[in-house]
Design a protein around this motif. Structure first.
Motif, mmCIF file in Angstrom:
data_model
loop_
_atom_site.group_PDB
_atom_site.id
_atom_site.type_symbol
_atom_site.label_atom_id
_atom_site.label_comp_id
_atom_site.label_asym_id
_atom_site.label_seq_id
_atom_site.Cartn_x
_atom_site.Cartn_y
_atom_site.Cartn_z
ATOM 1 N N PHE A 16 44.155 -50.129 -50.805
ATOM 2 C CA PHE A 16 42.946 -49.332 -50.886
ATOM 3 C C PHE A 16 43.235 -47.930 -50.373
ATOM 4 C CE2 PHE A 16 41.609 -53.679 -50.212
ATOM 5 C CZ PHE A 16 40.556 -53.844 -51.100
ATOM 6 N N VAL A 17 42.527 -46.948 -50.885
ATOM 7 C CA VAL A 17 42.523 -45.608 -50.318
ATOM 8 C C VAL A 17 41.120 -45.389 -49.765
ATOM 9 C CG1 VAL A 17 42.713 -43.136 -50.783
ATOM 10 C CG2 VAL A 17 44.300 -44.736 -51.878
ATOM 11 N N ILE A 18 41.039 -45.023 -48.498
ATOM 12 C CA ILE A 18 39.748 -44.777 -47.858
ATOM 13 C C ILE A 18 39.287 -43.375 -48.222
ATOM 14 C CG2 ILE A 18 38.515 -44.602 -45.666
ATOM 15 C CD1 ILE A 18 39.451 -47.464 -46.422
ATOM 16 N N THR A 19 38.214 -43.287 -48.980
ATOM 17 C CA THR A 19 37.735 -41.996 -49.470
ATOM 18 C C THR A 19 36.553 -41.484 -48.655
ATOM 19 O OG1 THR A 19 36.148 -42.962 -51.018
ATOM 20 C CG2 THR A 19 38.419 -42.637 -51.830
ATOM 21 N N ASP A 20 36.309 -40.195 -48.787
ATOM 22 C CA ASP A 20 35.148 -39.583 -48.157
ATOM 23 C C ASP A 20 33.875 -40.259 -48.652
ATOM 24 O OD1 ASP A 20 33.752 -37.309 -46.724
ATOM 25 O OD2 ASP A 20 33.077 -36.936 -48.778
ATOM 26 N N GLU A 21 33.801 -40.544 -49.930
ATOM 27 C CA GLU A 21 32.617 -41.188 -50.499
ATOM 28 C C GLU A 21 32.373 -42.561 -49.879
ATOM 29 O OE1 GLU A 21 30.809 -42.742 -54.760
ATOM 30 O OE2 GLU A 21 32.704 -41.666 -54.759
ATOM 31 N N MET A 22 33.434 -43.333 -49.656
ATOM 32 C CA MET A 22 33.294 -44.648 -49.031
ATOM 33 C C MET A 22 32.711 -44.515 -47.626
ATOM 34 S SD MET A 22 36.938 -46.313 -50.170
ATOM 35 C CE MET A 22 36.806 -47.850 -49.259
ATOM 36 N N VAL A 23 33.257 -43.572 -46.851
ATOM 37 C CA VAL A 23 32.817 -43.388 -45.466
ATOM 38 C C VAL A 23 31.361 -42.922 -45.423
ATOM 39 C CG1 VAL A 23 33.199 -42.044 -43.360
ATOM 40 C CG2 VAL A 23 35.150 -43.021 -44.592
ATOM 41 N N THR A 46 37.959 -34.188 -30.958
ATOM 42 C CA THR A 46 38.232 -35.513 -30.408
ATOM 43 C C THR A 46 39.740 -35.771 -30.347
ATOM 44 O OG1 THR A 46 38.275 -36.705 -32.524
ATOM 45 C CG2 THR A 46 36.095 -36.336 -31.500
ATOM 46 N N ARG A 47 40.111 -36.854 -29.738
ATOM 47 C CA ARG A 47 41.525 -37.253 -29.662
ATOM 48 C C ARG A 47 42.140 -37.474 -31.036
ATOM 49 N NH1 ARG A 47 42.514 -42.324 -26.509
ATOM 50 N NH2 ARG A 47 40.814 -41.583 -25.227
ATOM 51 N N PHE A 48 41.301 -37.736 -32.056
ATOM 52 C CA PHE A 48 41.793 -38.045 -33.398
ATOM 53 C C PHE A 48 42.131 -36.796 -34.208
ATOM 54 C CE2 PHE A 48 38.800 -41.407 -32.105
ATOM 55 C CZ PHE A 48 39.729 -42.417 -31.926
ATOM 56 N N LYS A 49 41.500 -35.655 -33.865
ATOM 57 C CA LYS A 49 41.754 -34.340 -34.481
ATOM 58 C C LYS A 49 41.264 -34.202 -35.919
ATOM 59 C CE LYS A 49 43.566 -32.899 -30.739
ATOM 60 N NZ LYS A 49 42.595 -32.449 -29.760
ATOM 61 N N LYS A 50 40.830 -35.292 -36.510
ATOM 62 C CA LYS A 50 40.205 -35.232 -37.828
ATOM 63 C C LYS A 50 39.346 -36.474 -38.000
ATOM 64 C CE LYS A 50 44.533 -36.653 -40.030
ATOM 65 N NZ LYS A 50 45.485 -36.365 -41.088
ATOM 66 N N ARG A 51 38.537 -36.488 -39.052
ATOM 67 C CA ARG A 51 37.600 -37.580 -39.277
ATOM 68 C C ARG A 51 38.308 -38.918 -39.440
ATOM 69 N NH1 ARG A 51 34.933 -36.058 -44.413
ATOM 70 N NH2 ARG A 51 33.989 -38.100 -44.183
ATOM 71 N N ILE A 52 37.683 -39.948 -38.889
ATOM 72 C CA ILE A 52 38.213 -41.304 -39.026
ATOM 73 C C ILE A 52 37.186 -42.190 -39.738
ATOM 74 C CG2 ILE A 52 39.745 -41.149 -37.041
ATOM 75 C CD1 ILE A 52 37.662 -42.793 -35.448
ATOM 76 N N CYS A 53 37.690 -43.209 -40.358
ATOM 77 C CA CYS A 53 36.869 -44.206 -41.028
ATOM 78 C C CYS A 53 36.263 -45.146 -39.989
ATOM 79 C CB CYS A 53 37.760 -44.992 -41.995
ATOM 80 S SG CYS A 53 36.916 -46.296 -42.886
ATOM 81 N N VAL A 58 36.761 -50.677 -42.614
ATOM 82 C CA VAL A 58 38.112 -51.177 -42.905
ATOM 83 C C VAL A 58 38.117 -52.703 -42.842
ATOM 84 C CG1 VAL A 58 40.530 -51.174 -42.195
ATOM 85 C CG2 VAL A 58 39.202 -49.057 -42.063
ATOM 86 N N ALA A 59 37.519 -53.259 -41.796
ATOM 87 C CA ALA A 59 37.489 -54.722 -41.651
ATOM 88 C C ALA A 59 36.718 -55.387 -42.786
ATOM 89 C CB ALA A 59 36.892 -55.100 -40.300
ATOM 90 N N ILE A 125 44.741 -52.960 -38.052
ATOM 91 C CA ILE A 125 43.971 -54.083 -37.538
ATOM 92 C C ILE A 125 44.867 -55.316 -37.509
ATOM 93 C CG2 ILE A 125 42.068 -55.688 -38.018
ATOM 94 C CD1 ILE A 125 40.526 -53.411 -39.275
ATOM 95 N N GLU A 126 44.855 -56.016 -36.368
ATOM 96 C CA GLU A 126 45.424 -57.356 -36.288
ATOM 97 C C GLU A 126 44.244 -58.296 -36.476
ATOM 98 O OE1 GLU A 126 47.232 -57.728 -32.440
ATOM 99 O OE2 GLU A 126 48.956 -56.500 -32.997
ATOM 100 N N ALA A 127 44.351 -59.248 -37.388
ATOM 101 C CA ALA A 127 43.202 -60.111 -37.654
ATOM 102 C C ALA A 127 43.632 -61.480 -38.156
ATOM 103 C CB ALA A 127 42.274 -59.441 -38.671
ATOM 104 N N GLN A 128 42.771 -62.440 -37.867
ATOM 105 C CA GLN A 128 42.927 -63.788 -38.382
ATOM 106 C C GLN A 128 41.561 -64.232 -38.903
ATOM 107 O OE1 GLN A 128 43.798 -63.302 -34.876
ATOM 108 N NE2 GLN A 128 45.726 -62.529 -35.691
ATOM 109 N N ALA A 129 41.603 -65.117 -39.866
ATOM 110 C CA ALA A 129 40.357 -65.627 -40.438
ATOM 111 C C ALA A 129 40.484 -67.117 -40.716
ATOM 112 C CB ALA A 129 40.039 -64.897 -41.740
ATOM 113 N N GLU A 130 39.350 -67.784 -40.604
ATOM 114 C CA GLU A 130 39.236 -69.159 -41.060
ATOM 115 C C GLU A 130 38.226 -69.150 -42.191
ATOM 116 O OE1 GLU A 130 37.639 -73.492 -39.439
ATOM 117 O OE2 GLU A 130 38.456 -72.053 -37.993
#
Length: 135
Positions: A16-23, A46-53, A58-59, A125-130
């Motif tokens: 996936f590409v995270i787009t401005d429209e998605m956010v 901020t510490r990120f220096k640019k916009r974050i999703c 993402v999850a 992200i580290e993740a697990q699912a059932e």
């Protein structure tokens, strides 16, 4: 696929590409208009220096992959563990990895690793699912 088609070690990847429209759509849908997601000038302070999703955006793509791609339609997410490791910036490419860890035939459940990884190899992200899968 049928439940009997799954086996430990089986894997799948979706990009996936995270787009401005998605956010912006996500922010509008859920009401989280935190300026770190929407305002470039604010984000630069901020510490990120640019916009974050949004992390949950993402999850949520994990859910999309599980429900539509692998295992696919018929999948019901019953448990999910998520640990956020790194931000995702606008226009970054990510990959949702799904790996079958365990098949539980008597319950029609699969235990899955579902990490999210950036194109550069950084784990987002580290993740697990059932999941319940009754096809």
């Amino acid at each position: 696929m049928k439940f009997t088609d799954f086996y430990p070690g089986q894997s799948h990847v979706e990009k996936f590409v995270i787009t401005d429209e998605m956010v912006r759509s996500y922010a509008e849908l859920i009401g989280d208009r935190n300026p770190v997601h929407l305002d470039e000038n604010y984000a630069q302070t901020t510490r990120f220096k640019k916009r974050i999703c949004h992390g949950m955006l993402v999850a949520s793509l994990i859910s999309k992959v599980l429900g539509m791609d692998f295992p696919g339609p018929g999948t019901i997410l019953v448990k999910q563990q998520i640990k956020y490791k790194s931000p995702v910036y606008i226009d970054e490419e990510i990959e949702i990895h799904v790996k079958v860890n365990q098949v539980i035939p008597e319950k029609h459940r699969l235990l899955l690793d579902t990490p999210v990884i950036k194109k550069d190899g950084t784990t987002v992200i580290e993740a697990q699912a059932e999941v319940l899968f009754e096809q």
